[in-house]
Design a protein around this motif. Structure first.
Motif, PDB file in Angstrom:
ATOM      1  N   VAL A   1       0.691  -1.249  -0.058  1.00  0.00           N
ATOM      2  CA  VAL A   1       0.348   0.121  -0.166  1.00  0.00           C
ATOM      3  C   VAL A   1       1.231   1.561  -0.141  1.00  0.00           C
ATOM      4  CG1 VAL A   1      -1.686   0.881   1.088  1.00  0.00           C
ATOM      5  CG2 VAL A   1      -1.800  -1.430   1.614  1.00  0.00           C
ATOM      6  N   ILE A   2       0.626   2.143  -1.134  1.00  0.00           N
ATOM      7  CA  ILE A   2       1.914   3.120  -0.791  1.00  0.00           C
ATOM      8  C   ILE A   2       1.000   4.899  -1.061  1.00  0.00           C
ATOM      9  CG2 ILE A   2       3.420   4.457  -2.527  1.00  0.00           C
ATOM     10  CD1 ILE A   2       3.132   1.529  -4.245  1.00  0.00           C
ATOM     11  N   GLU A   3       1.501   5.052   0.349  1.00  0.00           N
ATOM     12  CA  GLU A   3       0.599   6.136   0.280  1.00  0.00           C
ATOM     13  C   GLU A   3       1.055   7.568  -0.449  1.00  0.00           C
ATOM     14  OE1 GLU A   3      -2.513   6.667   1.312  1.00  0.00           O
ATOM     15  OE2 GLU A   3      -2.717   4.683   2.254  1.00  0.00           O
ATOM     16  N   THR A   4       0.814   8.587  -0.878  1.00  0.00           N
ATOM     17  CA  THR A   4       2.011   9.754  -1.096  1.00  0.00           C
ATOM     18  C   THR A   4       0.713  11.108  -1.253  1.00  0.00           C
ATOM     19  OG1 THR A   4       2.343   8.638  -3.046  1.00  0.00           O
ATOM     20  CG2 THR A   4       2.200  10.916  -3.844  1.00  0.00           C
ATOM     21  N   ASN A   5       1.175  11.552  -0.852  1.00  0.00           N
ATOM     22  CA  ASN A   5       1.557  13.266  -0.809  1.00  0.00           C
ATOM     23  C   ASN A   5       2.788  14.775  -1.628  1.00  0.00           C
ATOM     24  OD1 ASN A   5       2.481  13.804   1.406  1.00  0.00           O
ATOM     25  ND2 ASN A   5       1.860  13.633   2.635  1.00  0.00           N
ATOM     26  N   GLY A   6       1.827  15.207  -1.669  1.00  0.00           N
ATOM     27  CA  GLY A   6       2.937  16.291  -1.801  1.00  0.00           C
ATOM     28  C   GLY A   6       2.768  16.434  -4.155  1.00  0.00           C
ATOM     29  N   ILE A   7       1.567  15.869  -3.888  1.00  0.00           N
ATOM     30  CA  ILE A   7       2.098  16.436  -6.166  1.00  0.00           C
ATOM     31  C   ILE A   7       1.611  18.111  -5.584  1.00  0.00           C
ATOM     32  CG2 ILE A   7       0.204  15.817  -7.425  1.00  0.00           C
ATOM     33  CD1 ILE A   7       0.250  12.994  -6.446  1.00  0.00           C
ATOM     34  N   ARG A   8       2.376  17.946  -7.361  1.00  0.00           N
ATOM     35  CA  ARG A   8       2.127  19.712  -7.515  1.00  0.00           C
ATOM     36  C   ARG A   8       0.954  20.005  -7.982  1.00  0.00           C
ATOM     37  NH1 ARG A   8       6.738  22.118 -12.127  1.00  0.00           N
ATOM     38  NH2 ARG A   8       4.615  22.245 -13.285  1.00  0.00           N
ATOM     39  N   ASP A   9       0.230  21.014  -8.232  1.00  0.00           N
ATOM     40  CA  ASP A   9      -1.060  21.383  -8.225  1.00  0.00           C
ATOM     41  C   ASP A   9      -1.478  21.536  -8.996  1.00  0.00           C
ATOM     42  OD1 ASP A   9      -2.830  22.497  -6.620  1.00  0.00           O
ATOM     43  OD2 ASP A   9      -3.318  24.401  -7.238  1.00  0.00           O
ATOM     44  N   ASP A  10      -0.520  21.153 -11.269  1.00  0.00           N
ATOM     45  CA  ASP A  10      -0.747  21.582 -11.300  1.00  0.00           C
ATOM     46  C   ASP A  10      -0.724  20.129 -12.558  1.00  0.00           C
ATOM     47  OD1 ASP A  10       1.712  21.441 -11.562  1.00  0.00           O
ATOM     48  OD2 ASP A  10       1.855  23.396 -12.894  1.00  0.00           O
ATOM     49  N   MET A  11      -0.745  18.799 -11.661  1.00  0.00           N
ATOM     50  CA  MET A  11      -0.545  17.795 -12.561  1.00  0.00           C
ATOM     51  C   MET A  11      -2.077  16.913 -12.882  1.00  0.00           C
ATOM     52  SD  MET A  11       3.074  17.106 -11.573  1.00  0.00           S
ATOM     53  CE  MET A  11       2.865  18.868 -12.984  1.00  0.00           C
TER      54      MET A  11
ATOM     55  N   VAL B   1      -5.260  16.471 -11.130  1.00  0.00           N
ATOM     56  CA  VAL B   1      -5.693  16.710  -9.618  1.00  0.00           C
ATOM     57  C   VAL B   1      -4.008  16.948  -8.852  1.00  0.00           C
ATOM     58  CG1 VAL B   1      -2.729  14.911 -10.344  1.00  0.00           C
ATOM     59  CG2 VAL B   1      -4.410  13.957  -8.357  1.00  0.00           C
ATOM     60  N   THR B   2      -4.910  17.483  -7.671  1.00  0.00           N
ATOM     61  CA  THR B   2      -3.880  18.990  -7.862  1.00  0.00           C
ATOM     62  C   THR B   2      -2.738  18.725  -6.026  1.00  0.00           C
ATOM     63  OG1 THR B   2      -5.790  19.597  -5.928  1.00  0.00           O
ATOM     64  CG2 THR B   2      -5.879  20.028  -8.339  1.00  0.00           C
ATOM     65  N   GLU B   3      -2.872  19.733  -5.653  1.00  0.00           N
ATOM     66  CA  GLU B   3      -1.868  19.935  -4.073  1.00  0.00           C
ATOM     67  C   GLU B   3      -2.006  19.314  -3.245  1.00  0.00           C
ATOM     68  OE1 GLU B   3       0.059  23.259  -3.927  1.00  0.00           O
ATOM     69  OE2 GLU B   3       0.903  22.623  -1.745  1.00  0.00           O
ATOM     70  N   SER B   4      -4.436  18.849  -3.132  1.00  0.00           N
ATOM     71  CA  SER B   4      -4.420  18.723  -1.745  1.00  0.00           C
ATOM     72  C   SER B   4      -4.875  16.876  -1.994  1.00  0.00           C
ATOM     73  CB  SER B   4      -6.013  19.660  -2.096  1.00  0.00           C
ATOM     74  OG  SER B   4      -7.133  18.207  -3.487  1.00  0.00           O
ATOM     75  N   ALA B   5      -3.678  16.451  -2.744  1.00  0.00           N
ATOM     76  CA  ALA B   5      -4.426  14.612  -3.099  1.00  0.00           C
ATOM     77  C   ALA B   5      -3.600  14.098  -2.129  1.00  0.00           C
ATOM     78  CB  ALA B   5      -4.282  14.915  -4.797  1.00  0.00           C
ATOM     79  N   ARG B   6      -4.554  13.124  -2.097  1.00  0.00           N
ATOM     80  CA  ARG B   6      -3.861  11.822  -0.923  1.00  0.00           C
ATOM     81  C   ARG B   6      -4.302  10.317  -1.878  1.00  0.00           C
ATOM     82  NH1 ARG B   6      -2.807  10.644   4.337  1.00  0.00           N
ATOM     83  NH2 ARG B   6      -1.780   8.682   4.131  1.00  0.00           N
ATOM     84  N   VAL B   7      -3.197  10.049  -3.091  1.00  0.00           N
ATOM     85  CA  VAL B   7      -3.339   8.974  -3.722  1.00  0.00           C
ATOM     86  C   VAL B   7      -2.508   7.842  -2.595  1.00  0.00           C
ATOM     87  CG1 VAL B   7      -2.460   8.161  -5.955  1.00  0.00           C
ATOM     88  CG2 VAL B   7      -2.724  10.726  -5.626  1.00  0.00           C
ATOM     89  N   THR B   8      -3.879   6.997  -2.943  1.00  0.00           N
ATOM     90  CA  THR B   8      -3.159   5.209  -2.737  1.00  0.00           C
ATOM     91  C   THR B   8      -3.102   4.153  -3.909  1.00  0.00           C
ATOM     92  OG1 THR B   8      -3.930   5.616  -0.331  1.00  0.00           O
ATOM     93  CG2 THR B   8      -3.959   4.146  -1.162  1.00  0.00           C
ATOM     94  N   GLU B   9      -1.929   3.494  -3.707  1.00  0.00           N
ATOM     95  CA  GLU B   9      -1.782   3.020  -4.270  1.00  0.00           C
ATOM     96  C   GLU B   9      -1.310   1.582  -3.895  1.00  0.00           C
ATOM     97  OE1 GLU B   9       1.124   5.325  -6.135  1.00  0.00           O
ATOM     98  OE2 GLU B   9       0.527   4.951  -8.026  1.00  0.00           O
ATOM     99  N   ARG B  10      -2.615   0.657  -3.997  1.00  0.00           N
ATOM    100  CA  ARG B  10      -2.799  -0.942  -3.459  1.00  0.00           C
ATOM    101  C   ARG B  10      -1.788  -2.078  -4.860  1.00  0.00           C
ATOM    102  NH1 ARG B  10      -5.451  -1.189   1.260  1.00  0.00           N
ATOM    103  NH2 ARG B  10      -5.275  -3.849   0.959  1.00  0.00           N
TER     104      ARG B  10
END
Lengths: 288, 142
Positions: free
Chosen positions: A205-215, A224-233
C-alpha cells in the motif's frame, strides 16, 4: 468508494513467429556462449523466470517472494493490453499496445471521474484544445499515477526498505520508501510527490502526498492537485500480472474519493530502452 | 513515377468514430496527435533522404515529386525508436536512396509533414505501420 475491477486473468503469452525467431536467436547466443556478444539486450534471457516446457515464461506461476517472504514486484512492467494484429483490417503490421486509461483514467468508472465544477471545466477545456496544453506533449516528466498508463516500460527495483521505479520516458525515477517513515506534513510539491508504503498482507500500500497543483492524470486532462492523497495498492496476482488499485482523495478536483484498478503485465527476456523526449521534440510547433 | 494522391478509403476504425467530440487519439506518442488531420489519408512515393533515429519520434524524410515536378522533402513521424526496436526495426532499417511508399495523415497547418501509418519498400512489401488508430474516449463525461 467505487471500484472498477478487471479480470484477474493472466496475460497470454503471444508465441508468434517473431517470438519464435527471437527465442531461437536467444538460444543460439546461449549455446555459442560469451564468445558471441549480442548487439543489444532486447532479447537477453531474464534469469530467475519460471518457465514452461519450451522455455516460455510461466506467467501463471506464483508471484515471486523476497528473502523476507514479501511479494517481490521487481521486474519490467507494461499495461496489460494485448498486441493485436491489426493487419487483418488494414495495411499495417500491428496495432499499438496501450492502456485505455491513458486517455481517461476513469474510463471504466460508472459515470466517470467525479469532477468538481472547477476540475470539469479544466478537463473539458483541455480536451477541446486537443491536448496542446498537456505537459507530456512538452516532454515534462512522467508523473505518477499517470505514469503507470503511459506507453513505456517501467522497471521496479525492490529492496526491503526502498522500492525504485524507473521509467523509460525521460529515463525518470520515483522512490517509494518501505522503511516505515510517515508522510510529510508540509511537503514541497513535486511531480511525483512523496511516497511511503506499508504491507497489507501480500498487498503493498503506497501512500503519496505532496503532488504539484497542476498535474494531469490522463491525456484528456483530468486534474490532480496539491490537495490530493493518492493510495496505490499493488498486488502481484501471479508471476505475470500485477493489479494496481489507484485511489485518489483530492477534494479540490473531485467531489468524493474514487478508485480504479489497472493491470500491468510483466515483461521478460528484454530490456529497458530509454526514450529521451527532448532529444528531437518536433510536435509542439505543429500546434500553431 | 512518383505520386501524391489522397486516399478515399479510410481505415475501418475511422468509420466508427463519432462526430462532434474532440478527437483524442490514443497516442503511442508523447502528444495527443491532434496536430494531424487523422481523418485524412495520403499516400506518397519517393526516395528516402534520412531516417532520423531519435525520441520521442523517429522520423523518415522522403523526397517526393509533386504534380508540378518539384521535389519536396516530406517529414514523416514514426513511433519512438524504442517502440520500433521492439518491432524489429533498427536505425539502419532504411537507407538514403531507398524507394518507399508512405501512407500518412498530414499535419493540419503545415505542408510536407505527416504522421506515417504505413511504409512499404520498392517491392511493395510492408515495412512499417502502426501509429495508433483513432480512439474515441468512450466515457466522455459531459
Amino acid at each position: 468508494m467505487s471500484v472498477v475491477s478487471r479480470s484477474a486473468k493472466a496475460p497470454e503469452y503471444r508465441f508468434d513467429n517473431v517470438r519464435l525467431l527471437r527465442a531461437a536467436l536467444a538460444a543460439f547466443v546461449l549455446v555459442v556462449g560469451p564468445a558471441l556478444a549480442s548487439a543489444q539486450w532486447l532479447d537477453y534471457r531474464t534469469p530467475g523466470v519460471p518457465r514452461v516446457a519450451g522455455g516460455a515464461p510461466d506467467l501463471k506461476a506464483p508471484a515471486p517472494r523476497t528473502a523476507d517472504g514479501k511479494p517481490d514486484f521487481s521486474g519490467m512492467w507494461f499495461a496489460n493490453v494485448p498486441a493485436k494484429d491489426y493487419c487483418k483490417e488494414a495495411e499495417c503490421i500491428q496495432e499499438e499496445r496501450m492502456a485505455r486509461e491513458q486517455i481517461n483514467l476513469g474510463i471504466k468508472l460508472d459515470g466517470g471521474l467525479p469532477y468538481t465544477e472547477w476540475s470539469k471545466e479544466q478537463m473539458v477545456a483541455r480536451r477541446a484544445n486537443g491536448g496542446r496544453e498537456d505537459p507530456h506533449t512538452y516532454c515534462k516528466p512522467p508523473n505518477f499515477p499517470r505514469a503507470w498508463t503511459l506507453p513505456q516500460y517501467i522497471k521496479i527495483v525492490q529492496t526491503p526498505s526502498l522500492m525504485v521505479l524507473l521509467h523509460e520516458f525521460n529515463a525518470a525515477y520515483r522512490e517509494v520508501f518501505l522503511d516505515g517513515r510517515p508522510l510529510l506534513e508540509d511537503p514541497n510539491p513535486t511531480w511525483n510527490g512523496y511516497s511511503t508504503a506499508h504491507w497489507d498482507g501480500d498487498t503493498l500500500v503506497i501512500e503519496t502526498n505532496g503532488i504539484r497543483d497542476d498535474m494531469w492524470l490522463d491525456i484528456q486532462g483530468s486534474p490532480v492537485t496539491e490537495s490530493a492523497r493518492v493510495t496505490e495498492r499493488l498486488t502481484r496476482v501471479s508471476f505475470g500480472l500485477m493489479q494496481i488499485e489507484i485511489a485518489v482523495n483530492d477534494p479540490k478536483a473531485y467531489t468524493r474519493p474514487w478508485s480504479v484498478t489497472i493491470e500491468m503485465a510483466v515483461q521478460v527476456d528484454t530490456t529497458m530502452l530509454e526514450e529521451i523526449c527532448l532529444d528531437d521534440e518536433q510536435d509542439v510547433r505543429l500546434y500553431r | 513515377m512518383t505520386i501524391v494522391k489522397p486516399v478515399n478509403r479510410l481505415r475501418p476504425l475511422l468509420t466508427v468514430v463519432g462526430v462532434g467530440l474532440a478527437l483524442l487519439p490514443a497516442a503511442r506518442a508523447h502528444h495527443s496527435q491532434s496536430e494531424f488531420d487523422l481523418r485524412s489519408k495520403l499516400e506518397v512515393e519517393g526516395i528516402v533522404t534520412k531516417l532520423e533515429w531519435k525520441s520521442p519520434h523517429a522520423r523518415l524524410y522522403v523526397d517526393v515529386k509533386n504534380d508540378k515536378g518539384e521535389v519536396v522533402n516530406w517529414n514523416f513521424e514514426l513511433p519512438s525508436p524504442n517502440t520500433l526496436m521492439r518491432r524489429g526495426w533498427k536505425r539502419d532499417a532504411l537507407q538514403p536512396g531507398d524507394r518507399v511508399k508512405v501512407g500518412a495523415s498530414p499535419a493540419r497547418n503545415f505542408p510536407a509533414i505527416g504522421i506515417a501509418t504505413s511504409v512499404h519498400d520498392g517491392d511493395d512489401k510492408a515495412l512499417f505501420t502502426g501509429t495508433t488508430p483513432i480512439y474515441e474516449p468512450e466515457t466522455a463525461n459531459d
